[in-house]
Motif scaffolding. Structure first.
Motif, PDB file in Angstrom:
ATOM      1  N   HIS A   1       0.857  -1.179   0.000  1.00 21.10           N
ATOM      2  CA  HIS A   1       0.000   0.000   0.000  1.00 21.10           C
ATOM      3  C   HIS A   1       0.898   1.235   0.000  1.00 21.10           C
ATOM      4  O   HIS A   1       1.995   1.209   0.565  1.00 21.10           O
ATOM      5  N   LEU A   2       0.427   2.340  -0.568  1.00 16.37           N
ATOM      6  CA  LEU A   2       1.105   3.629  -0.454  1.00 16.37           C
ATOM      7  C   LEU A   2       0.337   4.485   0.539  1.00 16.37           C
ATOM      8  O   LEU A   2      -0.876   4.691   0.380  1.00 16.37           O
ATOM      9  N   CYS A   3       1.028   4.981   1.568  1.00 15.06           N
ATOM     10  CA  CYS A   3       0.382   5.792   2.609  1.00 15.06           C
ATOM     11  C   CYS A   3       1.284   6.970   2.971  1.00 15.06           C
ATOM     12  O   CYS A   3       2.190   6.836   3.803  1.00 15.06           O
ATOM     13  N   PRO A   4       1.066   8.147   2.376  1.00 12.73           N
ATOM     14  CA  PRO A   4       1.937   9.304   2.624  1.00 12.73           C
ATOM     15  C   PRO A   4       1.604  10.048   3.916  1.00 12.73           C
ATOM     16  O   PRO A   4       1.484  11.267   3.938  1.00 12.73           O
ATOM     17  N   SER A   5       1.459   9.323   4.993  1.00 12.84           N
ATOM     18  CA  SER A   5       1.173   9.925   6.297  1.00 12.84           C
ATOM     19  C   SER A   5       1.854   9.086   7.361  1.00 12.84           C
ATOM     20  O   SER A   5       1.626   7.878   7.447  1.00 12.84           O
ATOM     21  N   SER A   6       2.675   9.723   8.191  1.00 14.77           N
ATOM     22  CA  SER A   6       3.377   8.986   9.231  1.00 14.77           C
ATOM     23  C   SER A   6       2.408   8.383  10.244  1.00 14.77           C
ATOM     24  O   SER A   6       2.556   7.229  10.654  1.00 14.77           O
ATOM     25  N   GLU A   7       1.407   9.167  10.649  1.00 11.03           N
ATOM     26  CA  GLU A   7       0.429   8.653  11.597  1.00 11.03           C
ATOM     27  C   GLU A   7      -0.482   7.611  10.940  1.00 11.03           C
ATOM     28  O   GLU A   7      -0.823   6.584  11.543  1.00 11.03           O
ATOM     29  N   GLY A   8      -0.883   7.871   9.691  1.00  5.57           N
ATOM     30  CA  GLY A   8      -1.720   6.913   8.984  1.00  5.57           C
ATOM     31  C   GLY A   8      -1.013   5.597   8.740  1.00  5.57           C
ATOM     32  O   GLY A   8      -1.649   4.531   8.723  1.00  5.57           O
ATOM     33  N   PHE A   9       0.295   5.665   8.574  1.00 10.00           N
ATOM     34  CA  PHE A   9       1.107   4.461   8.392  1.00 10.00           C
ATOM     35  C   PHE A   9       0.926   3.523   9.585  1.00 10.00           C
ATOM     36  O   PHE A   9       0.699   2.313   9.432  1.00 10.00           O
ATOM     37  N   ILE A  10       1.006   4.088  10.784  1.00 10.24           N
ATOM     38  CA  ILE A  10       0.848   3.287  11.997  1.00 10.24           C
ATOM     39  C   ILE A  10      -0.570   2.728  12.094  1.00 10.24           C
ATOM     40  O   ILE A  10      -0.765   1.556  12.434  1.00 10.24           O
ATOM     41  N   ARG A  11      -1.561   3.564  11.780  1.00  6.20           N
ATOM     42  CA  ARG A  11      -2.952   3.107  11.859  1.00  6.20           C
ATOM     43  C   ARG A  11      -3.187   1.932  10.902  1.00  6.20           C
ATOM     44  O   ARG A  11      -3.904   0.980  11.242  1.00  6.20           O
ATOM     45  N   MET A  12      -2.597   1.977   9.722  1.00  2.95           N
ATOM     46  CA  MET A  12      -2.771   0.896   8.768  1.00  2.95           C
ATOM     47  C   MET A  12      -2.122  -0.387   9.268  1.00  2.95           C
ATOM     48  O   MET A  12      -2.660  -1.486   9.109  1.00  2.95           O
ATOM     49  N   ALA A  13      -0.943  -0.252   9.890  1.00 10.69           N
ATOM     50  CA  ALA A  13      -0.282  -1.436  10.449  1.00 10.69           C
ATOM     51  C   ALA A  13      -1.108  -2.008  11.600  1.00 10.69           C
ATOM     52  O   ALA A  13      -1.287  -3.231  11.703  1.00 10.69           O
ATOM     53  N   GLU A  14      -1.630  -1.135  12.475  1.00 16.38           N
ATOM     54  CA  GLU A  14      -2.451  -1.607  13.591  1.00 16.38           C
ATOM     55  C   GLU A  14      -3.719  -2.297  13.097  1.00 16.38           C
ATOM     56  O   GLU A  14      -4.209  -3.240  13.737  1.00 16.38           O
ATOM     57  N   ALA A  15      -4.249  -1.847  11.967  1.00 19.96           N
ATOM     58  CA  ALA A  15      -5.476  -2.425  11.424  1.00 19.96           C
ATOM     59  C   ALA A  15      -5.225  -3.729  10.664  1.00 19.96           C
ATOM     60  O   ALA A  15      -6.177  -4.323  10.151  1.00 19.96           O
ATOM     61  N   GLY A  16      -3.979  -4.157  10.606  1.00 24.22           N
ATOM     62  CA  GLY A  16      -3.673  -5.415   9.943  1.00 24.22           C
ATOM     63  C   GLY A  16      -3.671  -5.343   8.432  1.00 24.22           C
ATOM     64  O   GLY A  16      -3.836  -6.368   7.757  1.00 24.22           O
ATOM     65  N   MET A  17      -3.441  -4.149   7.881  1.00 24.39           N
ATOM     66  CA  MET A  17      -3.462  -4.002   6.426  1.00 24.39           C
ATOM     67  C   MET A  17      -2.125  -4.354   5.787  1.00 24.39           C
ATOM     68  O   MET A  17      -2.044  -4.577   4.582  1.00 24.39           O
TER      69      MET A  17
END
Length: 301
Positions: free
Chosen positions: A218-234
Protein backbone atom coordinates in the motif's frame (compact mmCIF):
# COMPACT_ATOMS: atom_id res chain seq x y z
CA UNK A 1 20.68 44.81 -9.08
CA UNK A 2 17.57 43.07 -7.77
CA UNK A 3 14.93 45.28 -6.20
CA UNK A 4 14.38 43.65 -2.82
CA UNK A 5 10.94 45.21 -2.45
CA UNK A 6 9.89 43.00 -5.36
CA UNK A 7 11.44 39.95 -3.72
CA UNK A 8 9.70 40.81 -0.45
CA UNK A 9 6.39 40.77 -2.30
CA UNK A 10 7.14 37.35 -3.80
CA UNK A 11 8.18 36.00 -0.42
CA UNK A 12 5.05 37.38 1.27
CA UNK A 13 2.70 35.87 -1.33
CA UNK A 14 4.23 32.42 -0.84
CA UNK A 15 4.55 32.61 2.94
CA UNK A 16 1.07 34.08 3.47
CA UNK A 17 -0.59 31.80 0.93
CA UNK A 18 -2.15 34.52 -1.22
CA UNK A 19 -2.10 38.12 -2.42
CA UNK A 20 -4.65 39.46 0.07
CA UNK A 21 -2.81 38.25 3.17
CA UNK A 22 0.53 39.24 1.63
CA UNK A 23 -0.80 42.78 1.19
CA UNK A 24 -1.86 42.87 4.85
CA UNK A 25 1.57 41.62 5.97
CA UNK A 26 3.35 44.27 3.87
CA UNK A 27 0.87 47.08 4.68
CA UNK A 28 0.18 47.52 0.97
CA UNK A 29 -2.86 47.26 -1.24
CA UNK A 30 -3.50 43.99 -3.00
CA UNK A 31 -3.07 45.69 -6.37
CA UNK A 32 0.34 47.05 -5.28
CA UNK A 33 1.52 43.55 -4.40
CA UNK A 34 0.24 42.27 -7.75
CA UNK A 35 2.08 45.06 -9.57
CA UNK A 36 5.33 44.23 -7.78
CA UNK A 37 5.03 40.59 -8.81
CA UNK A 38 4.37 41.60 -12.41
CA UNK A 39 7.35 43.94 -12.37
CA UNK A 40 9.57 41.19 -10.94
CA UNK A 41 8.44 38.83 -13.69
CA UNK A 42 9.20 41.50 -16.28
CA UNK A 43 12.68 41.94 -14.80
CA UNK A 44 13.54 38.21 -14.86
CA UNK A 45 11.74 37.57 -18.13
CA UNK A 46 9.57 34.69 -16.95
CA UNK A 47 6.84 33.86 -14.40
CA UNK A 48 7.84 33.60 -10.74
CA UNK A 49 4.43 32.42 -9.53
CA UNK A 50 1.86 29.85 -10.49
CA UNK A 51 -1.46 31.63 -9.82
CA UNK A 52 -3.03 28.67 -8.06
CA UNK A 53 -4.77 28.56 -4.69
CA UNK A 54 -2.54 28.93 -2.78
CA UNK A 55 0.03 30.41 -5.18
CA UNK A 56 3.20 28.39 -5.70
CA UNK A 57 6.60 29.46 -6.92
CA UNK A 58 7.97 28.49 -10.31
CA UNK A 59 11.53 27.09 -10.46
CA UNK A 60 12.97 30.57 -10.99
CA UNK A 61 10.67 31.86 -8.25
CA UNK A 62 12.09 29.25 -5.86
CA UNK A 63 15.62 30.36 -6.71
CA UNK A 64 14.67 33.95 -5.91
CA UNK A 65 13.06 32.87 -2.63
CA UNK A 66 16.22 30.97 -1.76
CA UNK A 67 18.25 34.09 -2.48
CA UNK A 68 16.11 36.42 -0.41
CA UNK A 69 16.16 33.97 2.49
CA UNK A 70 19.95 33.95 2.49
CA UNK A 71 20.00 37.74 2.35
CA UNK A 72 17.64 37.91 5.34
CA UNK A 73 19.88 35.58 7.33
CA UNK A 74 22.97 37.65 6.57
CA UNK A 75 21.16 40.93 7.32
CA UNK A 76 20.15 39.50 10.70
CA UNK A 77 23.82 39.26 11.66
CA UNK A 78 24.21 43.01 11.06
CA UNK A 79 21.24 44.03 13.19
CA UNK A 80 23.42 44.83 16.18
CA UNK A 81 25.49 47.28 14.13
CA UNK A 82 22.86 48.61 11.73
CA UNK A 83 19.42 48.12 13.33
CA UNK A 84 17.56 49.73 10.41
CA UNK A 85 18.50 46.99 7.95
CA UNK A 86 15.55 44.81 8.94
CA UNK A 87 12.05 45.74 10.01
CA UNK A 88 11.86 45.71 13.78
CA UNK A 89 9.66 43.18 15.45
CA UNK A 90 9.38 40.71 12.60
CA UNK A 91 10.53 37.17 13.42
CA UNK A 92 13.00 35.34 11.22
CA UNK A 93 11.84 32.51 8.97
CA UNK A 94 13.70 29.41 7.79
CA UNK A 95 12.56 27.03 5.07
CA UNK A 96 13.68 23.47 5.92
CA UNK A 97 13.04 20.09 4.28
CA UNK A 98 12.75 17.06 6.54
CA UNK A 99 11.23 13.61 6.52
CA UNK A 100 7.79 12.91 7.98
CA UNK A 101 9.15 10.43 10.54
CA UNK A 102 11.41 13.06 12.12
CA UNK A 103 8.56 15.55 12.18
CA UNK A 104 6.30 12.96 13.87
CA UNK A 105 8.84 12.01 16.53
CA UNK A 106 11.81 14.10 17.68
CA UNK A 107 11.96 17.32 15.63
CA UNK A 108 9.54 19.51 17.62
CA UNK A 109 11.12 18.53 20.93
CA UNK A 110 14.57 19.33 19.57
CA UNK A 111 13.82 22.79 18.15
CA UNK A 112 10.84 24.06 20.19
CA UNK A 113 12.79 26.01 22.80
CA UNK A 114 15.25 27.26 20.19
CA UNK A 115 12.48 28.72 18.02
CA UNK A 116 10.89 30.47 20.99
CA UNK A 117 14.19 31.95 22.18
CA UNK A 118 15.29 33.07 18.72
CA UNK A 119 11.81 34.20 17.59
CA UNK A 120 12.16 31.89 14.62
CA UNK A 121 9.36 30.75 12.31
CA UNK A 122 9.82 27.53 10.36
CA UNK A 123 8.51 26.81 6.89
CA UNK A 124 8.72 23.01 6.85
CA UNK A 125 8.71 21.05 3.61
CA UNK A 126 7.97 17.37 4.30
CA UNK A 127 9.88 15.13 1.92
CA UNK A 128 11.29 11.63 1.93
CA UNK A 129 14.94 11.45 2.96
CA UNK A 130 15.97 10.72 -0.63
CA UNK A 131 14.21 13.83 -1.95
CA UNK A 132 15.08 16.42 0.70
CA UNK A 133 18.61 16.93 -0.63
CA UNK A 134 17.22 17.59 -4.11
CA UNK A 135 15.23 20.45 -2.62
CA UNK A 136 18.40 21.96 -1.26
CA UNK A 137 20.30 21.40 -4.47
CA UNK A 138 17.53 23.26 -6.31
CA UNK A 139 17.87 26.16 -3.86
CA UNK A 140 14.38 25.70 -2.43
CA UNK A 141 15.35 25.33 1.25
CA UNK A 142 18.01 26.70 3.59
CA UNK A 143 18.65 23.34 5.25
CA UNK A 144 17.44 19.75 5.17
CA UNK A 145 17.56 16.40 6.91
CA UNK A 146 18.46 13.41 4.79
CA UNK A 147 20.31 10.10 4.81
CA UNK A 148 23.05 11.24 2.42
CA UNK A 149 26.36 12.45 3.83
CA UNK A 150 27.66 14.30 0.76
CA UNK A 151 26.62 17.97 0.80
CA UNK A 152 25.65 20.01 -2.22
CA UNK A 153 27.93 22.80 -3.44
CA UNK A 154 28.05 25.67 -0.96
CA UNK A 155 26.72 23.61 1.94
CA UNK A 156 27.97 21.51 4.85
CA UNK A 157 26.60 18.30 6.35
CA UNK A 158 26.65 17.15 9.98
CA UNK A 159 25.69 13.69 11.20
CA UNK A 160 23.11 14.14 13.96
CA UNK A 161 22.51 10.48 14.72
CA UNK A 162 20.73 7.35 13.60
CA UNK A 163 17.00 6.64 13.51
CA UNK A 164 16.24 2.97 14.14
CA UNK A 165 13.33 1.37 12.28
CA UNK A 166 11.56 -1.86 13.24
CA UNK A 167 9.63 -4.09 10.85
CA UNK A 168 6.27 -4.55 12.54
CA UNK A 169 2.71 -5.75 11.96
CA UNK A 170 -0.42 -6.46 13.97
CA UNK A 171 -0.75 -9.84 15.74
CA UNK A 172 -3.68 -10.69 13.45
CA UNK A 173 -1.60 -9.93 10.36
CA UNK A 174 1.24 -12.07 11.71
CA UNK A 175 -1.15 -14.97 12.34
CA UNK A 176 -2.63 -14.65 8.85
CA UNK A 177 0.61 -14.34 6.88
CA UNK A 178 3.46 -15.58 9.04
CA UNK A 179 2.03 -18.20 11.38
CA UNK A 180 4.61 -20.82 10.30
CA UNK A 181 7.37 -18.18 10.57
CA UNK A 182 8.73 -15.23 8.60
CA UNK A 183 10.42 -16.26 5.35
CA UNK A 184 11.47 -14.35 2.26
CA UNK A 185 8.78 -16.07 0.20
CA UNK A 186 6.04 -15.08 2.66
CA UNK A 187 7.35 -11.50 2.88
CA UNK A 188 7.16 -11.20 -0.90
CA UNK A 189 3.53 -12.35 -0.86
CA UNK A 190 2.31 -10.40 2.19
CA UNK A 191 1.27 -6.77 1.58
CA UNK A 192 3.51 -4.09 3.03
CA UNK A 193 2.90 -0.40 3.73
CA UNK A 194 5.20 2.10 1.99
CA UNK A 195 5.22 5.84 2.70
CA UNK A 196 5.52 6.94 -0.92
CA UNK A 197 7.13 6.19 -4.28
CA UNK A 198 10.46 7.61 -3.07
CA UNK A 199 10.44 5.56 0.16
CA UNK A 200 13.05 2.80 -0.12
CA UNK A 201 13.10 1.56 3.49
CA UNK A 202 11.04 -1.57 2.91
CA UNK A 203 13.04 -2.33 -0.22
CA UNK A 204 16.30 -1.96 1.72
CA UNK A 205 14.97 -4.22 4.47
CA UNK A 206 14.03 -6.88 1.93
CA UNK A 207 17.46 -6.58 0.28
CA UNK A 208 19.12 -7.09 3.68
CA UNK A 209 17.33 -10.44 3.83
CA UNK A 210 18.68 -11.33 0.38
CA UNK A 211 15.19 -11.02 -1.12
CA UNK A 212 15.55 -10.29 -4.81
CA UNK A 213 11.88 -10.40 -5.82
CA UNK A 214 9.20 -7.70 -5.76
CA UNK A 215 6.51 -7.39 -3.10
CA UNK A 216 3.01 -6.00 -2.77
CA UNK A 217 2.44 -2.76 -0.89
CA UNK A 218 0.00 0.00 0.00
CA UNK A 219 1.10 3.63 -0.45
CA UNK A 220 0.38 5.79 2.61
CA UNK A 221 1.94 9.30 2.62
CA UNK A 222 1.17 9.92 6.30
CA UNK A 223 3.38 8.99 9.23
CA UNK A 224 0.43 8.65 11.60
CA UNK A 225 -1.72 6.91 8.98
CA UNK A 226 1.11 4.46 8.39
CA UNK A 227 0.85 3.29 12.00
CA UNK A 228 -2.95 3.11 11.86
CA UNK A 229 -2.77 0.90 8.77
CA UNK A 230 -0.28 -1.44 10.45
CA UNK A 231 -2.45 -1.61 13.59
CA UNK A 232 -5.48 -2.43 11.42
CA UNK A 233 -3.67 -5.42 9.94
CA UNK A 234 -3.46 -4.00 6.43
CA UNK A 235 0.23 -4.72 6.03
CA UNK A 236 3.67 -4.82 7.59
CA UNK A 237 6.02 -1.87 7.53
CA UNK A 238 9.15 -0.24 8.86
CA UNK A 239 8.31 2.32 11.55
CA UNK A 240 10.66 4.36 13.77
CA UNK A 241 11.29 2.73 17.13
CA UNK A 242 10.65 6.14 18.71
CA UNK A 243 7.13 6.19 17.32
CA UNK A 244 5.85 2.77 18.35
CA UNK A 245 7.38 2.06 21.76
CA UNK A 246 3.93 2.07 23.39
CA UNK A 247 2.39 -0.18 20.72
CA UNK A 248 5.21 -2.69 21.09
CA UNK A 249 4.87 -2.75 24.89
CA UNK A 250 1.11 -3.24 24.63
CA UNK A 251 1.41 -5.90 21.94
CA UNK A 252 -0.70 -3.89 19.50
CA UNK A 253 2.21 -4.24 17.07
CA UNK A 254 4.83 -6.98 17.05
CA UNK A 255 8.13 -7.30 15.27
CA UNK A 256 8.54 -9.57 12.28
CA UNK A 257 12.16 -10.34 13.14
CA UNK A 258 13.02 -9.02 16.64
CA UNK A 259 16.77 -9.18 16.13
CA UNK A 260 16.79 -7.30 12.83
CA UNK A 261 16.33 -3.53 12.54
CA UNK A 262 17.23 -0.93 9.96
CA UNK A 263 19.39 2.02 11.00
CA UNK A 264 19.08 5.20 8.95
CA UNK A 265 21.64 7.99 9.49
CA UNK A 266 20.28 11.52 9.58
CA UNK A 267 22.55 14.25 8.23
CA UNK A 268 21.79 17.93 8.71
CA UNK A 269 22.69 19.92 5.59
CA UNK A 270 22.93 23.70 5.73
CA UNK A 271 24.38 26.61 3.76
CA UNK A 272 27.95 27.59 4.57
CA UNK A 273 27.02 31.25 4.24
CA UNK A 274 23.70 30.98 6.01
CA UNK A 275 24.51 33.49 8.72
CA UNK A 276 24.74 33.22 12.48
CA UNK A 277 21.16 31.99 12.94
CA UNK A 278 21.68 28.91 10.79
CA UNK A 279 25.04 28.23 12.44
CA UNK A 280 23.48 28.54 15.90
CA UNK A 281 20.64 26.20 14.95
CA UNK A 282 23.18 23.68 13.65
CA UNK A 283 25.14 23.82 16.91
CA UNK A 284 21.89 23.41 18.87
CA UNK A 285 20.85 20.33 16.87
CA UNK A 286 24.26 18.74 17.35
CA UNK A 287 23.93 19.30 21.09
CA UNK A 288 20.41 17.96 21.65
CA UNK A 289 19.79 15.37 18.91
CA UNK A 290 21.38 12.57 20.97
CA UNK A 291 18.37 12.75 23.32
CA UNK A 292 16.24 11.15 20.58
CA UNK A 293 18.57 9.68 17.97
CA UNK A 294 20.92 6.74 18.42
CA UNK A 295 24.64 7.44 18.49
CA UNK A 296 26.07 6.01 15.25
CA UNK A 297 28.47 3.16 16.03
CA UNK A 298 30.18 3.49 12.67
CA UNK A 299 31.50 6.99 13.31
CA UNK A 300 35.07 7.16 14.52
CA UNK A 301 34.92 10.55 16.21
Amino acid sequence: MIDYKLLAALSAVIEQGGFERAAQALNLSQSAVSQRIKLLEARVGQPVLVRSSPPTATPVGMSLLNHVQQVRLLERDLLGQVPTLTEAGLPDRLRIALNADSLATWWAGAVGDFCREQRLLLDLVVEDQEVALKRMRAGEVAACLCASERPVAGARSVLLGVMRYRAVASPAFMASHFSPGVTIERLERAPAVVFGPDDSLQHRYMASLQAAGSFQYHLCPSSEGFIRMAEAGMGWGLIPELQIAEQLRAGVLVELLPNRSLEVPLYWHHWRNGGELLSTLTAHLRKVSHEWLEVPVFVGN
